[in-house]
Design a protein around this motif. Structure first.
Motif, PDB file in Angstrom:
ATOM      1  N   TYR A  57      48.176  -1.065 -11.292  1.00 43.15           N
ATOM      2  CA  TYR A  57      46.717  -1.016 -11.271  1.00 43.15           C
ATOM      3  C   TYR A  57      46.143  -2.425 -11.364  1.00 43.15           C
ATOM      4  CZ  TYR A  57      41.904  -0.588 -12.330  1.00 43.15           C
ATOM      5  OH  TYR A  57      40.559  -0.762 -12.262  1.00 43.15           O
ATOM      6  N   TRP A  58      46.780  -3.277 -12.155  1.00 40.71           N
ATOM      7  CA  TRP A  58      46.289  -4.643 -12.336  1.00 40.71           C
ATOM      8  C   TRP A  58      46.248  -5.357 -10.970  1.00 40.71           C
ATOM      9  CZ3 TRP A  58      47.602  -9.759 -11.701  1.00 40.71           C
ATOM     10  CH2 TRP A  58      46.842 -10.686 -12.442  1.00 40.71           C
ATOM     11  N   VAL A  59      47.342  -5.236 -10.217  1.00 40.03           N
ATOM     12  CA  VAL A  59      47.407  -5.877  -8.900  1.00 40.03           C
ATOM     13  C   VAL A  59      46.321  -5.307  -7.988  1.00 40.03           C
ATOM     14  CG1 VAL A  59      48.842  -6.171  -6.827  1.00 40.03           C
ATOM     15  CG2 VAL A  59      49.870  -6.369  -9.098  1.00 40.03           C
ATOM     16  N   TYR A  60      46.213  -3.970  -7.971  1.00 39.49           N
ATOM     17  CA  TYR A  60      45.227  -3.310  -7.112  1.00 39.49           C
ATOM     18  C   TYR A  60      43.807  -3.774  -7.460  1.00 39.49           C
ATOM     19  CZ  TYR A  60      41.977   0.374  -5.654  1.00 39.49           C
ATOM     20  OH  TYR A  60      40.894   1.046  -5.135  1.00 39.49           O
ATOM     21  N   SER A  61      43.487  -3.745  -8.762  1.00 37.47           N
ATOM     22  CA  SER A  61      42.111  -4.050  -9.157  1.00 37.47           C
ATOM     23  C   SER A  61      41.760  -5.504  -8.863  1.00 37.47           C
ATOM     24  CB  SER A  61      41.883  -3.725 -10.639  1.00 37.47           C
ATOM     25  OG  SER A  61      42.603  -4.621 -11.427  1.00 37.47           O
ATOM     26  N   LYS A  62      42.732  -6.406  -9.034  1.00 35.34           N
ATOM     27  CA  LYS A  62      42.421  -7.817  -8.785  1.00 35.34           C
ATOM     28  C   LYS A  62      42.227  -8.062  -7.293  1.00 35.34           C
ATOM     29  CE  LYS A  62      42.334  -8.663 -13.017  1.00 35.34           C
ATOM     30  NZ  LYS A  62      41.714  -7.382 -13.352  1.00 35.34           N
ATOM     31  N   LEU A  63      43.014  -7.362  -6.469  1.00 33.95           N
ATOM     32  CA  LEU A  63      42.843  -7.497  -5.018  1.00 33.95           C
ATOM     33  C   LEU A  63      41.454  -7.018  -4.602  1.00 33.95           C
ATOM     34  CD1 LEU A  63      46.245  -6.370  -3.459  1.00 33.95           C
ATOM     35  CD2 LEU A  63      45.157  -8.598  -3.282  1.00 33.95           C
ATOM     36  N   ILE A  64      41.066  -5.855  -5.136  1.00 31.90           N
ATOM     37  CA  ILE A  64      39.757  -5.291  -4.792  1.00 31.90           C
ATOM     38  C   ILE A  64      38.639  -6.192  -5.317  1.00 31.90           C
ATOM     39  CG2 ILE A  64      38.178  -3.349  -5.320  1.00 31.90           C
ATOM     40  CD1 ILE A  64      40.183  -2.504  -3.259  1.00 31.90           C
ATOM     41  N   LEU A  65      38.859  -6.784  -6.509  1.00 35.21           N
ATOM     42  CA  LEU A  65      37.824  -7.621  -7.104  1.00 35.21           C
ATOM     43  C   LEU A  65      37.584  -8.883  -6.262  1.00 35.21           C
ATOM     44  CD1 LEU A  65      35.946  -8.075  -9.589  1.00 35.21           C
ATOM     45  CD2 LEU A  65      37.797  -9.374 -10.618  1.00 35.21           C
ATOM     46  N   VAL A  66      38.676  -9.551  -5.890  1.00 36.86           N
ATOM     47  CA  VAL A  66      38.516 -10.804  -5.148  1.00 36.86           C
ATOM     48  C   VAL A  66      38.100 -10.535  -3.703  1.00 36.86           C
ATOM     49  CG1 VAL A  66      39.713 -12.884  -4.353  1.00 36.86           C
ATOM     50  CG2 VAL A  66      40.147 -11.987  -6.642  1.00 36.86           C
ATOM     51  N   MET A  67      38.778  -9.564  -3.098  1.00 43.02           N
ATOM     52  CA  MET A  67      38.473  -9.281  -1.695  1.00 43.02           C
ATOM     53  C   MET A  67      37.504  -8.104  -1.627  1.00 43.02           C
ATOM     54  SD  MET A  67      42.280  -9.413  -0.204  1.00 43.02           S
ATOM     55  CE  MET A  67      43.204 -10.912  -0.110  1.00 43.02           C
ATOM     56  N   GLY A  68      36.314  -8.369  -1.194  1.00 39.71           N
ATOM     57  CA  GLY A  68      35.374  -7.272  -0.991  1.00 39.71           C
ATOM     58  C   GLY A  68      34.364  -7.095  -2.105  1.00 39.71           C
ATOM     59  N   THR A  69      34.743  -7.426  -3.366  1.00 42.04           N
ATOM     60  CA  THR A  69      33.760  -7.271  -4.445  1.00 42.04           C
ATOM     61  C   THR A  69      33.044  -8.607  -4.670  1.00 42.04           C
ATOM     62  OG1 THR A  69      35.126  -5.574  -5.453  1.00 42.04           O
ATOM     63  CG2 THR A  69      33.414  -6.520  -6.841  1.00 42.04           C
ATOM     64  N   LEU A  70      33.810  -9.657  -4.998  1.00 50.20           N
ATOM     65  CA  LEU A  70      33.167 -10.960  -5.209  1.00 50.20           C
ATOM     66  C   LEU A  70      32.817 -11.622  -3.878  1.00 50.20           C
ATOM     67  CD1 LEU A  70      35.346 -12.448  -8.085  1.00 50.20           C
ATOM     68  CD2 LEU A  70      33.158 -11.289  -8.256  1.00 50.20           C
ATOM     69  N   PHE A  71      33.717 -11.507  -2.913  1.00 53.57           N
ATOM     70  CA  PHE A  71      33.500 -12.145  -1.603  1.00 53.57           C
ATOM     71  C   PHE A  71      33.615 -11.126  -0.485  1.00 53.57           C
ATOM     72  CE2 PHE A  71      35.482 -15.204  -4.480  1.00 53.57           C
ATOM     73  CZ  PHE A  71      34.498 -16.180  -4.510  1.00 53.57           C
ATOM     74  N   PRO A  72      32.632 -11.096   0.421  1.00 57.97           N
ATOM     75  CA  PRO A  72      32.731 -10.169   1.545  1.00 57.97           C
ATOM     76  C   PRO A  72      33.889 -10.557   2.469  1.00 57.97           C
ATOM     77  CG  PRO A  72      30.539 -11.167   1.410  1.00 57.97           C
ATOM     78  CD  PRO A  72      31.413 -11.901   0.454  1.00 57.97           C
ATOM     79  N   ILE A  73      34.300  -9.611   3.285  1.00 55.42           N
ATOM     80  CA  ILE A  73      35.438  -9.831   4.187  1.00 55.42           C
ATOM     81  C   ILE A  73      35.240 -11.075   5.070  1.00 55.42           C
ATOM     82  CG2 ILE A  73      36.516  -8.826   6.260  1.00 55.42           C
ATOM     83  CD1 ILE A  73      36.494  -6.165   4.805  1.00 55.42           C
ATOM     84  N   PRO A 106      39.726 -16.049   6.279  1.00 58.63           N
ATOM     85  CA  PRO A 106      40.103 -16.493   7.625  1.00 58.63           C
ATOM     86  C   PRO A 106      40.176 -15.319   8.608  1.00 58.63           C
ATOM     87  CG  PRO A 106      41.599 -17.389   5.970  1.00 58.63           C
ATOM     88  CD  PRO A 106      40.698 -16.446   5.266  1.00 58.63           C
ATOM     89  N   THR A 107      39.910 -15.601   9.889  1.00 51.63           N
ATOM     90  CA  THR A 107      39.823 -14.535  10.894  1.00 51.63           C
ATOM     91  C   THR A 107      41.049 -13.634  10.900  1.00 51.63           C
ATOM     92  OG1 THR A 107      38.929 -16.371  12.169  1.00 51.63           O
ATOM     93  CG2 THR A 107      38.985 -14.219  13.253  1.00 51.63           C
ATOM     94  N   ILE A 108      42.207 -14.221  10.789  1.00 51.67           N
ATOM     95  CA  ILE A 108      43.436 -13.415  10.841  1.00 51.67           C
ATOM     96  C   ILE A 108      43.509 -12.438   9.653  1.00 51.67           C
ATOM     97  CG2 ILE A 108      44.784 -15.320   9.774  1.00 51.67           C
ATOM     98  CD1 ILE A 108      46.517 -13.413  12.379  1.00 51.67           C
ATOM     99  N   VAL A 109      43.072 -12.921   8.459  1.00 52.69           N
ATOM    100  CA  VAL A 109      43.068 -12.057   7.259  1.00 52.69           C
ATOM    101  C   VAL A 109      42.024 -10.956   7.422  1.00 52.69           C
ATOM    102  CG1 VAL A 109      42.795 -12.018   4.731  1.00 52.69           C
ATOM    103  CG2 VAL A 109      43.839 -14.004   5.837  1.00 52.69           C
ATOM    104  N   GLN A 110      40.869 -11.316   7.993  1.00 44.49           N
ATOM    105  CA  GLN A 110      39.801 -10.318   8.215  1.00 44.49           C
ATOM    106  C   GLN A 110      40.314  -9.144   9.037  1.00 44.49           C
ATOM    107  OE1 GLN A 110      35.990 -11.590   9.737  1.00 44.49           O
ATOM    108  NE2 GLN A 110      36.171 -13.565   8.694  1.00 44.49           N
TER     109      GLN A 110
END
Lengths: 325, 263
Positions: free
Chosen positions: B178-194, B198-202
């Motif tokens: 859960y820790w990994v999941y929540s941090k991914l969601i927090l950084v990607m999409g919550t604090l910073f929009p998609i 970088p384009t490839i990551v988007q």
């Protein structure tokens, strides 16, 4: 017709083994070892409609595992179970409408809601129409005398009141079979008696079949006509309460107040339990000596007062547990 | 369906007794927003400038919405609850009731989130209005889309966190997952929009939960357009189905492993 039919039921558990200390913990990560515990072995029995049956045994005997398999919580390894003609491991949902469960050690009520809201909740999950729920609550409220606390949040109820509510909650959908797993655990004698009376009344009123496990001999003695004893995962006895009490050990307790002292030492079939001169307490093994022979030894003219009773059920049961270990 | 509504209702009734706890939770929310507002004010030297397609005010509104959704889900508590249910054998006592355990957990968690959601929306929008002042242009259709998409986002989060919690059937503790999941969601999409990546990551992120959980509803709130709205909601519906199937699979396989000793 048999309401519960259990045939050759078996269930084993795999338990992880761990050696002691830090080294053992590390070892169990790299190469885990398991032990198989046979919790239930080849158990068979059947229960008829309207019976109140005691299913007893010492801790770890396999009682709860068997109940959990009958109520579709656990899956059996071998054997078959039919409850109201349904297979608990396959017809889980259909079976849930036919049975009720009360686990004395597990709360199923919502503690922050009142009993009334809880009953409404249980009514709703069993798809009972609104009007029918109200009617049923009224009926059970009277039968279980809940009026004084039906609107008090469950967390503020005493244990006895809570158990009463737990039983009512499991009766809302009018189950045909009720599984009571240690319903009187932790209750004081008065409340215990009260719960027993209510269980009896419910059995009489609704013809509910009751499958009871308890360590309290009073529960078994006062409620059940039949008893199944399980130990080490196998059924060691399945008999009526009468047979268990009067024939299983064939022993009577004789307490007598005497005019003169009597020496009964070395008499075959007689065990002296207490000897305080003129007051005597003996146990008579009726397979070796009849009660009348024992009384002759005491000499009837010599007896001021006498009381002949059965061996307490508690002693009989613990004897069965010990002998079958 | 009626029974699940009743579970939802009963959970709301329970939660009404803890309204004060929700207020305490606001402190963390406001601190987070305060830091983020300052960050964006610092990064945008000119308020009319656009960074990755976002103006300063839309970036601020974006975090108001994503933080509402992130806080309302209360993932850590949910994951811990499910994990404890599995480990203690409590899950077993739900099996012999005539409802599905997943249905029960989802409706109960929605009951949990309901009051929190209303309160966070009122206070979050109030906070936004005080500091950002201007609301984004949003039509009635836009509002409906944002609400539907928020509901679906919360549903996906709930189902994914449930799946992680149910992993306790197989491993000792699902907390680290859960820790990994929540941090991914927090950084990607919550604090910073998609769009900030970088384009490839988007290109990868649009196929992950990041796109549908918090990004979707917030993006519609700050920059609504009907085509984007339909696209996001369709993606969310597909994700609800996928998340449900994963959750159901883990539960069905796991429930056969239940070990309830004693009691």
């Amino acid at each position: 017709m048999a309401v519960i039919e259990v045939k050759n039921l078996s269930k084993s558990f795999k338990v992880k083994l761990k050696e002691k200390g830090l080294k053992g913990s590390l070892k169990s990560i790299i190469k885990p070892k398991y032990k198989t515990i046979k919790a239930v072995r080849n158990v068979s029995f059947s229960v008829e409609k309207g019976e109140i049956i005691a299913f007893i045994g010492p801790n770890g005997a396999g009682k709860s595992t068997t109940i959990k398999m009958m109520t579709s919580i656990l899956y059996p390894d071998k054997g078959s179970i039919k409850v109201m003609g349904l297979d608990p491991s396959r017809d889980r949902k259909a079976l849930s409408y036919e049975i009720g469960t009360v686990f004395g050690q597990k709360e199923q009520l919502w503690t922050h809601l009142t009993p009334y809201d809880n009953f409404k909740f249980f009514g709703a999950i069993y798809d009972i129409p609104e009007k029918a729920i109200e009617k049923k609550i009224d009926e059970l409220r009277e039968l279980f005398e809940l009026d004084s606390f039906i609107n008090t949040p469950v967390r503020n109820l005493s244990l006895g009141q809570r158990i009463r509510c737990e039983i009512v909650a499991s009766l809302i959908h009018e189950p045909k079979v009720l599984f009571l797993d240690e319903p009187t655990i932790g209750l004081d004698p008065v409340v215990k008696e009260n719960i027993r009376t209510l269980i009896k009344r419910m059995n009489k009123e609704y013809k509910t079949t009751i499958f009871l496990t308890s360590h309290d001999v009073g529960d078994i003695e006062k409620l059940c006509k039949r008893v199944i004893i399980i130990n080490n995962g196998t059924v060691v006895m399945d008999d009526t309460m009468e047979n268990l009490k009067y024939h299983y050990l064939n022993k009577k307790i004789v307490e007598a107040k005497m005019k003169e002292m009597v020496n009964l030492e070395d008499e075959e079939g007689i065990t002296i339990l207490k000897d305080k001169g003129y007051n005597l307490k003996i146990e008579v093994d009726t397979t070796k000596k009849s009660v009348s022979d024992a009384l002759k030894l005491l000499n009837p003219d010599n007896i001021i007062d006498i009381n002949i009773s059965n061996v307490p059920l508690e002693d009989i049961i613990s004897d069965i547990y010990k002998n079958r270990d | 369906m009626k029974k699940y509504l009743f579970i939802f209702k009963s959970e709301i009734m329970t939660n009404l007794q803890y309204v004060f706890n929700i207020f305490v939770g606001f402190i963390g929310y406001f601190v987070m927003l305060f830091i983020l507002f300052n960050l964006w004010e610092y990064l945008y030297s000119d308020p009319n400038e656009l960074i990755n397609g976002y103006s300063m005010t839309s970036m601020m509104w974006y975090v108001v919405i994503t933080e509402i959704l992130y806080s309302v889900v209360g993932g850590r508590t949910l994951c811990k609850k499910i994990s404890n249910d599995v480990k203690s054998g409590n899950v077993a006592y739900n099996i012999n009731k005539p409802y599905s355990y997943i249905g029960y957990s989802v409706s109960s968690h929605f009951g949990n989130m309901f009051i929190k959601f209303i309160m966070y929306v009122i206070l979050g929008l109030g906070f936004g209005l005080i500091f950002i002042k201007k609301l984004p242009n949003l039509s009635l259709v836009g509002i409906i889309f944002v609400l539907v998409s928020s509901f679906l986002g919360l549903l996906i989060s709930t189902l994914l966190i449930l799946s992680i919690g149910l992993f306790s059937f197989y491993i000792e503790d699902s907390g680290p997952f859960y820790w990994v999941y929540s941090k991914l969601i927090l950084v990607m999409g919550t604090l910073f929009p998609i769009e900030y990546f970088p384009t490839i990551v988007q290109k990868i992120l649009v196929y992950t939960p990041v796109y549908v959980v918090n990004y979707g509803p917030a993006k519609l709130f700050v920059d609504f357009d009907i085509h984007k709205g339909i696209g996001i909601i369709l993606a969310q519906i597909i994700y609800v189905i996928i998340a449900y199937l994963i959750c159901n699979h883990i539960y069905r396989k796991g429930v056969r492993r239940i070990n309830v000793n004693g009691g």
